[in-house]
Design a protein around this motif. Sequence first.
Motif, PDB file in Angstrom:
ATOM      1  N   CYS A 161      78.669 -66.633  38.713  1.00 19.29           N
ATOM      2  CA  CYS A 161      78.520 -67.133  40.082  1.00 19.29           C
ATOM      3  C   CYS A 161      79.234 -66.238  41.085  1.00 19.29           C
ATOM      4  N   ARG A 162      80.390 -65.718  40.721  1.00 20.99           N
ATOM      5  CA  ARG A 162      81.076 -64.787  41.625  1.00 20.99           C
ATOM      6  C   ARG A 162      80.243 -63.533  41.851  1.00 20.99           C
ATOM      7  N   LEU A 163      79.584 -63.050  40.795  1.00 20.80           N
ATOM      8  CA  LEU A 163      78.725 -61.872  40.948  1.00 20.80           C
ATOM      9  C   LEU A 163      77.504 -62.187  41.799  1.00 20.80           C
ATOM     10  N   LEU A 165      77.371 -64.428  44.172  1.00 22.06           N
ATOM     11  CA  LEU A 165      77.810 -64.602  45.560  1.00 22.06           C
ATOM     12  C   LEU A 165      78.049 -63.277  46.264  1.00 22.06           C
ATOM     13  N   LEU A 166      78.230 -62.211  45.497  1.00 19.45           N
ATOM     14  CA  LEU A 166      78.378 -60.896  46.118  1.00 19.45           C
ATOM     15  C   LEU A 166      77.096 -60.459  46.810  1.00 19.45           C
ATOM     16  N   ALA A 167      75.949 -60.955  46.326  1.00 23.36           N
ATOM     17  CA  ALA A 167      74.661 -60.609  46.922  1.00 23.36           C
ATOM     18  C   ALA A 167      74.299 -61.503  48.096  1.00 23.36           C
ATOM     19  N   GLY A 168      75.051 -62.567  48.324  1.00 22.79           N
ATOM     20  CA  GLY A 168      74.745 -63.468  49.426  1.00 22.79           C
ATOM     21  C   GLY A 168      74.932 -64.911  48.997  1.00 22.79           C
ATOM     22  N   SER A 169      74.941 -65.790  50.005  1.00 24.45           N
ATOM     23  CA  SER A 169      75.158 -67.210  49.733  1.00 24.45           C
ATOM     24  C   SER A 169      74.033 -68.060  50.319  1.00 24.45           C
ATOM     25  N   ILE A 176      70.202 -70.298  41.893  1.00 25.78           N
ATOM     26  CA  ILE A 176      70.587 -69.541  40.700  1.00 25.78           C
ATOM     27  C   ILE A 176      71.912 -70.062  40.146  1.00 25.78           C
ATOM     28  N   ARG A 177      72.863 -70.289  41.036  1.00 23.04           N
ATOM     29  CA  ARG A 177      74.158 -70.795  40.587  1.00 23.04           C
ATOM     30  C   ARG A 177      74.038 -72.201  40.016  1.00 23.04           C
ATOM     31  N   LEU A 178      73.173 -73.014  40.604  1.00 26.44           N
ATOM     32  CA  LEU A 178      72.974 -74.373  40.105  1.00 26.44           C
ATOM     33  C   LEU A 178      72.426 -74.363  38.676  1.00 26.44           C
ATOM     34  N   ILE A 179      71.451 -73.502  38.427  1.00 30.20           N
ATOM     35  CA  ILE A 179      70.869 -73.417  37.078  1.00 30.20           C
ATOM     36  C   ILE A 179      71.915 -72.950  36.067  1.00 30.20           C
ATOM     37  N   ILE A 180      72.691 -71.944  36.464  1.00 29.70           N
ATOM     38  CA  ILE A 180      73.706 -71.407  35.551  1.00 29.70           C
ATOM     39  C   ILE A 180      74.772 -72.456  35.254  1.00 29.70           C
TER      40      ILE A 180
END
Length: 229
Positions: A161-163, A165-169, A176-180
Amino acid sequence: MAAAEGGGGGPLFPGLADVSISEDIPVEGEITVPVGSRSPDEDYSTLDEPVKDTIMRDLKAVGKKFIHVMYPKKSSTLLRDWDLWGPLVLCVSLALMLQGGSADSKDDGGPQFAEVFVIIWFGAVVITLNSKLLGGTISFFQSLCVLGYCILPLTMAMLVCRLVLLAGSGTISFIIRLIIVVAMFGWSTLASTAFLADSQPPNRKALVVYPIFLFYFVISWMILTFTPQ
């Protein structure tokens, strides 16, 4: 014997008076205990081994437990050879990655670091006490070991998730973060119940699994709602 014979007027056991053991009959067996014979395991002590060997042995043991968590199956390794090194490393790593969120912009991430420690360790203690009160057969530290090691999937989710978030929020990043996070939350829950469920009475397994579900859900919620400054 003289007093016994004199008091009764004859031998105490008259039927055994004529019984004798011939000296020609060998007496077999030995009642002495060999003092000097010890197994190699009894003579082995970790105090005599080099520090490098001790560290490497502990690292290999931690690595094997990580593998058991990532490929959960019924195994007694986590329960038999318990330790708290892995949970401590995972807790520190997760707390460090959760620093710098928007909720702690004034205090440089201090409260959030403490929150992770309180939630993980206090939550694990509460779940362990609940398990023991419901009739669980594992020890206190065995339960802490399993709950701590099973944070590994969520720690990996936090790293990904930190990686991301580097591409945008934006919305895509959140999906993507929710699925992970959901996938790793399910992994942690299934892995922990695979090790702990069999140690509970059959009619009380649901009462043990429910607090575990809440425990990993709170950690997952912290990871999902994390937004960098």
